[in-house]
Motif scaffolding. Structure first.
Motif, PDB file in Angstrom:
ATOM      1  N   GLY A   1      10.962 -18.303  31.905  1.00 59.17           N
ATOM      2  CA  GLY A   1      11.043 -19.204  30.766  1.00 59.17           C
ATOM      3  C   GLY A   1       9.665 -19.517  30.207  1.00 59.17           C
ATOM      4  O   GLY A   1       8.762 -18.682  30.229  1.00 59.17           O
ATOM      5  N   SER A   2       9.491 -20.752  29.742  1.00 59.15           N
ATOM      6  CA  SER A   2       8.300 -21.107  28.976  1.00 59.15           C
ATOM      7  C   SER A   2       7.016 -21.068  29.806  1.00 59.15           C
ATOM      8  O   SER A   2       5.963 -20.673  29.297  1.00 59.15           O
ATOM      9  N   TYR A   3       7.070 -21.462  31.067  1.00 62.74           N
ATOM     10  CA  TYR A   3       5.838 -21.457  31.869  1.00 62.74           C
ATOM     11  C   TYR A   3       5.338 -20.035  32.088  1.00 62.74           C
ATOM     12  O   TYR A   3       4.132 -19.770  32.030  1.00 62.74           O
ATOM     13  N   THR A   4       6.249 -19.125  32.333  1.00 63.79           N
ATOM     14  CA  THR A   4       5.857 -17.733  32.550  1.00 63.79           C
ATOM     15  C   THR A   4       5.288 -17.129  31.275  1.00 63.79           C
ATOM     16  O   THR A   4       4.303 -16.378  31.318  1.00 63.79           O
ATOM     17  N   LEU A   5       5.873 -17.458  30.117  1.00 60.88           N
ATOM     18  CA  LEU A   5       5.339 -16.956  28.848  1.00 60.88           C
ATOM     19  C   LEU A   5       3.944 -17.515  28.578  1.00 60.88           C
ATOM     20  O   LEU A   5       3.057 -16.796  28.111  1.00 60.88           O
ATOM     21  N   GLN A   6       3.733 -18.781  28.895  1.00 65.63           N
ATOM     22  CA  GLN A   6       2.391 -19.357  28.733  1.00 65.63           C
ATOM     23  C   GLN A   6       1.405 -18.688  29.683  1.00 65.63           C
ATOM     24  O   GLN A   6       0.239 -18.469  29.337  1.00 65.63           O
ATOM     25  N   ALA A   7       1.868 -18.361  30.884  1.00 65.63           N
ATOM     26  CA  ALA A   7       1.012 -17.653  31.834  1.00 65.63           C
ATOM     27  C   ALA A   7       0.655 -16.266  31.303  1.00 65.63           C
ATOM     28  O   ALA A   7      -0.485 -15.798  31.481  1.00 65.63           O
ATOM     29  N   ALA A   8       1.613 -15.620  30.649  1.00 65.49           N
ATOM     30  CA  ALA A   8       1.346 -14.298  30.071  1.00 65.49           C
ATOM     31  C   ALA A   8       0.265 -14.388  28.996  1.00 65.49           C
ATOM     32  O   ALA A   8      -0.604 -13.515  28.890  1.00 65.49           O
ATOM     33  N   ILE A   9       0.305 -15.454  28.198  1.00 68.03           N
ATOM     34  CA  ILE A   9      -0.731 -15.664  27.173  1.00 68.03           C
ATOM     35  C   ILE A   9      -2.086 -15.888  27.842  1.00 68.03           C
ATOM     36  O   ILE A   9      -3.097 -15.307  27.440  1.00 68.03           O
ATOM     37  N   ALA A  10      -2.106 -16.731  28.882  1.00 66.49           N
ATOM     38  CA  ALA A  10      -3.355 -16.995  29.605  1.00 66.49           C
ATOM     39  C   ALA A  10      -3.901 -15.723  30.244  1.00 66.49           C
ATOM     40  O   ALA A  10      -5.123 -15.528  30.312  1.00 66.49           O
ATOM     41  N   ALA A  11      -3.008 -14.843  30.697  1.00 66.01           N
ATOM     42  CA  ALA A  11      -3.443 -13.596  31.332  1.00 66.01           C
ATOM     43  C   ALA A  11      -4.110 -12.662  30.333  1.00 66.01           C
ATOM     44  O   ALA A  11      -5.059 -11.943  30.682  1.00 66.01           O
ATOM     45  N   VAL A  12      -3.635 -12.647  29.089  1.00 67.43           N
ATOM     46  CA  VAL A  12      -4.276 -11.819  28.062  1.00 67.43           C
ATOM     47  C   VAL A  12      -5.727 -12.260  27.885  1.00 67.43           C
ATOM     48  O   VAL A  12      -6.645 -11.440  27.803  1.00 67.43           O
ATOM     49  N   HIS A  13      -5.942 -13.571  27.821  1.00 65.64           N
ATOM     50  CA  HIS A  13      -7.312 -14.090  27.719  1.00 65.64           C
ATOM     51  C   HIS A  13      -8.124 -13.728  28.968  1.00 65.64           C
ATOM     52  O   HIS A  13      -9.273 -13.292  28.876  1.00 65.64           O
ATOM     53  N   ALA A  14      -7.514 -13.937  30.134  1.00 58.44           N
ATOM     54  CA  ALA A  14      -8.243 -13.749  31.398  1.00 58.44           C
ATOM     55  C   ALA A  14      -8.670 -12.304  31.603  1.00 58.44           C
ATOM     56  O   ALA A  14      -9.703 -12.036  32.234  1.00 58.44           O
TER      57      ALA A  14
END
Length: 419
Positions: A296-309
């Motif tokens: 859900g939403s937390y995993t999608l936000q993590a995916a966004i953070a991973a692109v930056h990381a």
């Protein structure tokens, strides 16, 4: 003992209170069964330590000393009450018997998976309580945030927030809400509220609501620790996704401020300071959550953070992928803050004019009228477009709405640089 030694004890207690008071309070609430009695007893124990430790020395393991002293203080308080209320006498006997039993069994609080603070969070997030009380009560009781800090996060007055907490405590006491982690059968329906609380605790540590520092490492560390415990207890995709998200954000903490405490934006951070172990763990957890296809939403936000990381520099960040992830996130969590973040990502992909149009649309709805980051984002679009007067006005609006000193200094510097 000399005055400097007394001052050292005071500093030691200040550090203990800041880092360990949440754990101590959670344990006392379990042992005493009463929020207010536990708080009062804990504060009395710290006061006793300040009086006694300069003469006796700081115990090798101060937390058990403080818990034991607080229990003595609580029993003394109940004995005084028993002079006027006979029902308190039975409670005193119960606590004394419970204490003797615990000492005989030599229970070790540290070894319990169902940690006291995790128990306390589930109690604070009990479905019998009003949803708005869940987060407020947990942030106050588990993490020790002030009423003012929580009220700012909720965009409500401290008085309203305090009344909300008082009502929640009364409900727990009057309805005997159990102080326990739910059974596996009950856990799924209770999980969302707990995840929200843990993430809000993390956010307060990641970007403090007020004060002299950008971050509060004790809160981000606490949230991650609770996330790990919850992952062990219930390794659902969204629990794993939340832990991934927190680790990926926390990995940048050392690069987010200068040695003198000045705020550094993501695009200007020294990426060699990012914690690669946390990034690797966060990405591994993210992949695990994504494979489930039940995220859900937390995993999608993590995916966004991973692109930056995983981007070697700001210049090579894949903004197209980030916008696509925000598009998906908006469909399942159409909140104004998510819309704002998506607008900023669109600006990075398509330019400031496109971003400004989306930011203006978000602000027109009114929910973010008092959210300083919305006005700061709009100001940045105006600045990039050369619209200096409008940029100055929006920066000043953002400045009026933030109480965190590094953010205020950052905004003041942006205003000074406008030509």
């Amino acid at each position: 003992m000399s005055e400097p030694c007394t001052e050292q004890v005071r500093e030691s207690l200040d550090s203990l209170y800041r880092l360990d008071s949440g754990r101590i309070l959670a344990t006392l609430i379990r042992l005493l069964g009463d929020f207010d009695l536990a708080e009062e007893a804990m504060h009395e124990a710290f006061a006793a330590a300040l009086s006694l430790w300069p003469r006796s020395g700081v115990p090798g393991n101060p937390r058990p000393w403080l818990i034991s002293t607080a229990r003595f203080k609580a029993i003394d308080t109940l004995r005084r009450r028993a002079r006027f209320d006979a029902s308190q006498d039975e409670l005193v006997r119960h606590l004394e018997a419970q204490w003797s039993s615990a000492e005989r069994s030599n229970e070790n609080e540290e070894d319990s998976l169902e940690d006291d603070r995790l128990r306390l969070i589930f109690t604070c997030c009990h479905p019998s309580l009003a949803p708005e009380a869940h987060i407020a009560l947990t942030l106050r009781e588990v993490c020790g945030l002030t009423t003012e800090e929580i009220a700012k996060a909720f965009l409500i007055t401290p008085r309203t927030l305090a009344q909300r907490i008082v009502r929640a405590k009364a409900k727990i006491r009057e309805t005997s809400i159990p102080y326990e982690v739910p059974t596996p059968q009950e856990l799924p329906q209770r999980l969302n509220a707990v995840l929200q609380v843990i993430y809000l605790v993390f956010n307060e540590g990641y970007s403090a609501a007020a004060g002299a520092e950008v971050t509060r490492a004790e809160l981000t560390g606490e949230a991650i620790r609770l996330g790990r415990l919850l992952t062990e207890l219930r390794p659902e995709p969204e629990v794993i996704g939340l832990l991934s998200l927190m680790l990926l954000h926390e990995s940048r903490r050392a690069a987010r401020t200068s040695p003198t405490g000045e705020l550094i934006l993501l695009e200007n951070q020294d990426r060699s300071l990012w914690n690669r172990e946390q990034i690797a763990e966060g990405v591994a957890l993210l992949e695990k959550a994504l494979k489930s296809r039940r995220f859900g939403s937390y995993t999608l936000q993590a995916a966004i953070a991973a692109v930056h990381a995983q981007a070697e520099s700001a210049a090579v960040t894949d903004w197209r992928q980030i916008v696509a992830l925000y598009d998906r996130l908006v469909r399942i969590q159409p909140s104004p803050v998510v819309q704002l973040n998506r607008a900023v990502a669109i600006a990075m992909r398509d330019g400031p004019e496109a971003g400004l149009a989306h930011i203006e649309a978000v602000l027109e709805h009114g929910e973010l009228a008092n959210y300083y980051l919305a006005h700061s984002a709009r100001a940045d679009m105006y600045r990039r477009l050369g619209r200096t007067a409008e940029a100055r006005s929006s920066y000043e609006k953002a400045l009026a709405l933030t109480q965190q000193e590094p953010e205020r200094q950052f905004l003041q510097e942006r205003i000074r640089r406008l030509k």
